[in-house]
Motif scaffolding. Structure first.
Motif, mmCIF file in Angstrom:
data_model
loop_
_atom_site.group_PDB
_atom_site.id
_atom_site.type_symbol
_atom_site.label_atom_id
_atom_site.label_comp_id
_atom_site.label_asym_id
_atom_site.label_seq_id
_atom_site.Cartn_x
_atom_site.Cartn_y
_atom_site.Cartn_z
ATOM 1 N N HIS A 5 0.871 -1.195 0.000
ATOM 2 C CA HIS A 5 0.000 0.000 0.000
ATOM 3 C C HIS A 5 0.897 1.231 0.000
ATOM 4 O O HIS A 5 1.386 1.669 1.038
ATOM 5 C CB HIS A 5 -0.930 0.006 1.222
ATOM 6 N N HIS A 7 1.446 5.172 -2.116
ATOM 7 C CA HIS A 7 0.921 6.163 -3.070
ATOM 8 C C HIS A 7 2.073 6.663 -3.934
ATOM 9 O O HIS A 7 2.555 7.780 -3.761
ATOM 10 C CB HIS A 7 0.254 7.315 -2.322
ATOM 11 N N GLU A 84 -7.035 2.810 -3.186
ATOM 12 C CA GLU A 84 -7.503 2.722 -1.842
ATOM 13 C C GLU A 84 -9.000 3.022 -1.798
ATOM 14 O O GLU A 84 -9.451 4.008 -2.382
ATOM 15 C CB GLU A 84 -6.715 3.740 -0.995
ATOM 16 N N HIS A 146 -5.882 -2.246 5.508
ATOM 17 C CA HIS A 146 -4.606 -1.542 5.592
ATOM 18 C C HIS A 146 -4.578 -0.691 6.857
ATOM 19 O O HIS A 146 -5.579 -0.070 7.195
ATOM 20 C CB HIS A 146 -4.404 -0.756 4.282
ATOM 21 N N ASP A 194 2.334 2.971 3.218
ATOM 22 C CA ASP A 194 1.415 4.103 3.073
ATOM 23 C C ASP A 194 2.187 5.407 2.813
ATOM 24 O O ASP A 194 1.691 6.494 3.080
ATOM 25 C CB ASP A 194 0.493 4.264 4.280
ATOM 26 N N PHE A 197 2.253 9.517 2.505
ATOM 27 C CA PHE A 197 1.384 10.029 3.579
ATOM 28 C C PHE A 197 1.999 9.739 4.944
ATOM 29 O O PHE A 197 2.127 10.606 5.796
ATOM 30 C CB PHE A 197 0.003 9.361 3.529
HETATM 31 MN MN MN Z 1 -3.162 5.277 1.945
#
Ligand code: MN
Length: 244
Positions: A5, A7, A84, A146, A194, A197
């Motif tokens: 996961h 971005h 997501e 997640h 993640d 972020f």
């Molecule tokens: Mn995320």
């Protein structure tokens, strides 16, 4: 290593990050936050077995992007991975919660009609409702929760429902996160960051920072990190097998 996961499209130089992942043989699930971003994000690195791009509509954007659900529906045939998606029950998003529910339920229905997908799911302060929605759409695919942060009871329900879990460096920072991880089945955990972020030591995480999560698992499981690595890789293979 596996970052299930991330971005990728939100780093300042996504192509460079993708190249570095391929050099380091890191498998990345590059999640998106809107259907209109999906095609462009697929172009960051189209031809790699290491980089896979998931089709998503982030719950925090549901109120602005709900009209893109039709685009989501037309793209789902080409998308093997979804994310997501999910719900965000934090007070600052309560104004859009009804919209979030509409969007999430529509997505689960679309996935079910498409034959099921691997789905990376956000469930902040809404784990019980996320599980209720999943229960109503059992054909939607394999849910990977997640950064799960729900109650022990919700964790138990999620395990009973055959959910998977992706855990990142920040979950290991809190005692609560570590306790949840301790109770997750070892054969249904994979790693994530993640990024960008999520941060660590005041800087955004990169996919290779899953190392922190591997070390954290090694501590919690009291298992050498080489065995943890193998365990996570076996889980990843099993997850991919599930979707053929
Ligand atoms: Mn995320």
């Amino acid at each position: 290593m596996i970052d299930f996961h991330c971005h990728l499209d939100l780093y300042s130089d996504p192509k460079q990050v993708a190249r570095e992942c391929i050099d380091r043989k890191i498998y990345v699930l590059s999640v998106t936050t809107t259907p209109s971003a999906w095609v462009g994000t697929c172009q960051i690195h189209p031809d790699s077995k290491y980089i896979k791009t998931a089709l998503g509509l982030h719950p925090q954007l549901a109120h602005e992007r709900y009209a893109e659900i039709d685009l989501f529906g037309s793209q789902v045939k080409q998308a093997r991975y979804i994310g997501e998606i999910g719900l965000d029950g934090a007070p600052e998003y309560s104004f859009s919660f009804k919209k979030q529910m509409d969007v999430f339920n529509s997505i689960l229905r679309i996935c079910a009609n498409a034959g099921g997908r691997l789905m990376s799911i956000h469930s902040r302060r809404s784990s019980q409702l996320v599980l209720d929605c999943l229960k109503r759409q059992p054909e939607s695919g394999v849910p990977i929760l997640h950064w799960f942060s729900g109650s022990n009871h919700d964790l138990k329900c999620a395990i009973e429902m055959d959910c998977w879990f992706s855990v990142g460096p920040q979950m290991f920072v809190s005692q609560r996160g570590r306790q949840l991880i301790m109770n997750m089945p070892r054969n249904r955990i994979i790693t994530e960051t993640d990024g960008p972020f999520a941060q660590i030591n005041g800087r955004p995480l990169f996919p290779w920072d899953v190392e922190f999560a591997l070390n954290g698992l090694s501590e919690i499981w009291e298992t050498p990190v080489s065995i943890v690595r193998q365990n996570i890789f076996n889980n990843f293979s099993e997850l991919l097998r599930k979707m053929g």
